[in-house]
Scaffold this motif. Structure first.
Motif, short mmCIF file in Angstrom:
data_model
loop_
_atom_site.label_atom_id
_atom_site.label_comp_id
_atom_site.label_asym_id
_atom_site.label_seq_id
_atom_site.Cartn_x
_atom_site.Cartn_y
_atom_site.Cartn_z
N THR A 149 0.81 -1.22 0.00
CA THR A 149 0.00 0.00 0.00
C THR A 149 0.84 1.27 0.00
O THR A 149 0.35 2.33 -0.35
CB THR A 149 -0.95 0.02 1.20
OG1 THR A 149 -0.19 -0.13 2.41
CG2 THR A 149 -1.96 -1.11 1.11
N ASP B 179 -2.75 6.34 -3.89
CA ASP B 179 -3.71 6.80 -2.88
C ASP B 179 -3.50 6.14 -1.52
O ASP B 179 -4.31 6.32 -0.61
CB ASP B 179 -5.14 6.56 -3.35
CG ASP B 179 -5.51 5.08 -3.35
OD1 ASP B 179 -4.61 4.25 -3.59
OD2 ASP B 179 -6.68 4.75 -3.10
N GLY B 180 -2.41 5.38 -1.38
CA GLY B 180 -2.13 4.72 -0.11
C GLY B 180 -3.20 3.74 0.33
O GLY B 180 -3.33 3.42 1.50
N ASN B 181 -4.01 3.25 -0.63
CA ASN B 181 -5.12 2.34 -0.38
C ASN B 181 -6.26 2.98 0.42
O ASN B 181 -7.02 2.30 1.09
CB ASN B 181 -4.66 1.05 0.33
CG ASN B 181 -5.76 -0.03 0.28
OD1 ASN B 181 -6.43 -0.16 -0.74
ND2 ASN B 181 -5.94 -0.76 1.36
N LEU B 182 -6.39 4.27 0.34
CA LEU B 182 -7.57 4.92 0.92
C LEU B 182 -8.78 4.68 0.04
O LEU B 182 -9.92 4.72 0.51
CB LEU B 182 -7.33 6.42 1.08
CG LEU B 182 -6.26 6.82 2.10
CD1 LEU B 182 -6.09 8.33 2.13
CD2 LEU B 182 -6.62 6.30 3.49
N THR C 124 -11.60 1.78 2.83
CA THR C 124 -10.53 2.47 3.53
C THR C 124 -10.18 1.72 4.81
O THR C 124 -11.06 1.36 5.58
CB THR C 124 -10.95 3.91 3.88
OG1 THR C 124 -11.28 4.60 2.67
CG2 THR C 124 -9.83 4.66 4.58
N ILE D 151 -4.06 15.74 4.22
CA ILE D 151 -3.47 14.40 4.16
C ILE D 151 -1.98 14.42 4.50
O ILE D 151 -1.48 13.57 5.26
CB ILE D 151 -3.68 13.77 2.77
CG1 ILE D 151 -5.17 13.70 2.43
CG2 ILE D 151 -3.07 12.37 2.71
CD1 ILE D 151 -5.45 13.16 1.03
N LEU E 294 -0.14 6.73 4.20
CA LEU E 294 -0.67 8.09 4.15
C LEU E 294 0.31 9.03 3.44
O LEU E 294 -0.11 9.96 2.75
CB LEU E 294 -0.98 8.61 5.56
CG LEU E 294 -2.16 7.96 6.28
CD1 LEU E 294 -2.44 8.67 7.59
CD2 LEU E 294 -3.41 7.97 5.41
N ALA F 208 -0.39 8.59 -0.07
CA ALA F 208 -1.66 9.22 -0.41
C ALA F 208 -1.53 10.73 -0.54
O ALA F 208 -2.22 11.36 -1.35
CB ALA F 208 -2.71 8.88 0.64
N PHE G 257 -3.61 12.37 -4.47
CA PHE G 257 -4.97 12.88 -4.59
C PHE G 257 -5.02 14.23 -5.30
O PHE G 257 -4.05 15.00 -5.27
CB PHE G 257 -5.63 13.00 -3.21
CG PHE G 257 -6.13 11.69 -2.69
CD1 PHE G 257 -7.39 11.23 -3.00
CD2 PHE G 257 -5.33 10.90 -1.87
CE1 PHE G 257 -7.85 10.02 -2.53
CE2 PHE G 257 -5.77 9.69 -1.39
CZ PHE G 257 -7.05 9.25 -1.72
N PHE H 44 -13.28 12.22 -0.78
CA PHE H 44 -12.03 12.28 -1.53
C PHE H 44 -12.26 12.78 -2.96
O PHE H 44 -13.34 12.58 -3.52
CB PHE H 44 -11.38 10.90 -1.61
CG PHE H 44 -10.97 10.33 -0.28
CD1 PHE H 44 -9.90 10.86 0.42
CD2 PHE H 44 -11.65 9.26 0.27
CE1 PHE H 44 -9.50 10.33 1.64
CE2 PHE H 44 -11.27 8.72 1.49
CZ PHE H 44 -10.20 9.26 2.17
N VAL I 296 -10.49 11.98 -6.45
CA VAL I 296 -9.55 11.04 -7.04
C VAL I 296 -9.42 11.30 -8.53
O VAL I 296 -10.42 11.48 -9.23
CB VAL I 296 -10.03 9.58 -6.82
CG1 VAL I 296 -9.02 8.59 -7.39
CG2 VAL I 296 -10.24 9.32 -5.35
#
Length: 275
Positions: free
Chosen positions: A137, A142-145, A151, A188, A203, A206, A210, A234, A236
């Motif tokens: 991640t 997006d850091g897996n958000l 999330t 963020i 994070l 992320a 974004f 968010f 995206v």
């Protein structure tokens, strides 16, 4: 994005949805009596320390939902499971929606959440049924958000460490529990710098991926300061377009046993994953 895209068509419009699952959007129940002053003093401090309270609480059940508009059609992906906030690990069963025509069913996807990693089973697209797909991640934009369709509950809470311009909305009832509703925006990049080591890498990734660093949120805390529900909005960028994605995390059943066992190396699929 890394995760398989779920495609929807509305008339002549085809939109790619880059997510795999999410928890049910928490039902807010009936609104209770509203109070004009926030409990516990400064609303900003209360919200920014909510993740610390979750760590002390230990574990909880979790529901998630992720909503987005794709090609004029609103898509919702739901998930349900449990999370251990001390270990920063969790397990979710993620359910994809039917295709736009309502004819195609999708097998639930099992997701294991861990520091720096997302494990997925029933991933499809050529992955053997008994194998897991592992995604780092910290390498996702997006850091897996958003990518995983759900999330990570710890990441959702840690995002609040960057909360700014927090206002107290009032007291409400959520699933039969008195909660205090706060609203604001979170940065963020700031949240990543202040986050716990388990989610800091995701994070930080992320913060670079974004369309906007500032994320509006609504959060609901109970009388003990535990996060009961948080909804992030968010923005995206997907295939050159900015897509609005609403991610909701609902927590309940604090203290329940949560057993998460990560896959052995031999159970992780090493082949090519089809898009």
């Amino acid at each position: 994005m890394v995760v398989q895209q779920h495609r929807l068509r509305c008339g002549a419009v085809a939109a790619a949805v880059a997510v795999v699952g999410v928890v049910a959007s928490g039902c807010s129940g009936e609104a209770g009596a509203r109070t004009e002053t926030a409990p516990g003093g400064d609303p900003g401090h209360t919200v920014r320390t909510a993740s610390d309270v979750l760590t002390r609480a230990g574990t909880s059940k979790a529901r998630t939902s992720m909503e987005m508009a794709a090609g004029g059609t609103r898509v919702t992906i739901r998930g349900e499971g449990g999370y251990d906030f001390r270990r920063a690990v969790g397990r979710l069963k993620v359910v994809l929606p039917k295709d736009a025509a309502g004819a195609s069913e999708h097998r639930p996807i099992t997701e294991l959440l861990a520091p720096g990693a997302l494990y997925m089973k029933n991933r499809g697209a050529g992955v053997p049924a008994d194998k897991w797909v592992r995604i780092d991640t910290t390498t996702l934009a997006d850091g897996n958000l958003v990518t995983g369709g759900a999330t990570d509950p710890a990441a959702a809470a840690e995002l609040l460490r960057g909360a700014r311009q927090v206002s107290y909305v009032g007291q409400e009832r959520l699933a039969g529990v008195d909660v205090w509703h706060y609203r604001g925006t979170t940065d963020i990049a700031h949240a990543a710098r202040a986050a716990s080591p388990q989610v800091r890498g995701a994070l930080a990734a992320a913060a670079k991926g974004f369309a906007k660093d500032s994320v509006p949120f609504d959060v609901y805390l109970d009388a003990e300061g535990r996060l009961r529900k948080v909804r992030h909005q968010f923005s995206v960028v997907n295939q050159g377009r900015t897509v609005a994605v609403a991610s909701t995390t609902l927590l309940y059943g604090f203290g329940v046993p949560v057993d998460v066992r990560l896959p052995d190396r031999r159970d992780i699929y090493a082949g090519k994953i089809k898009a």
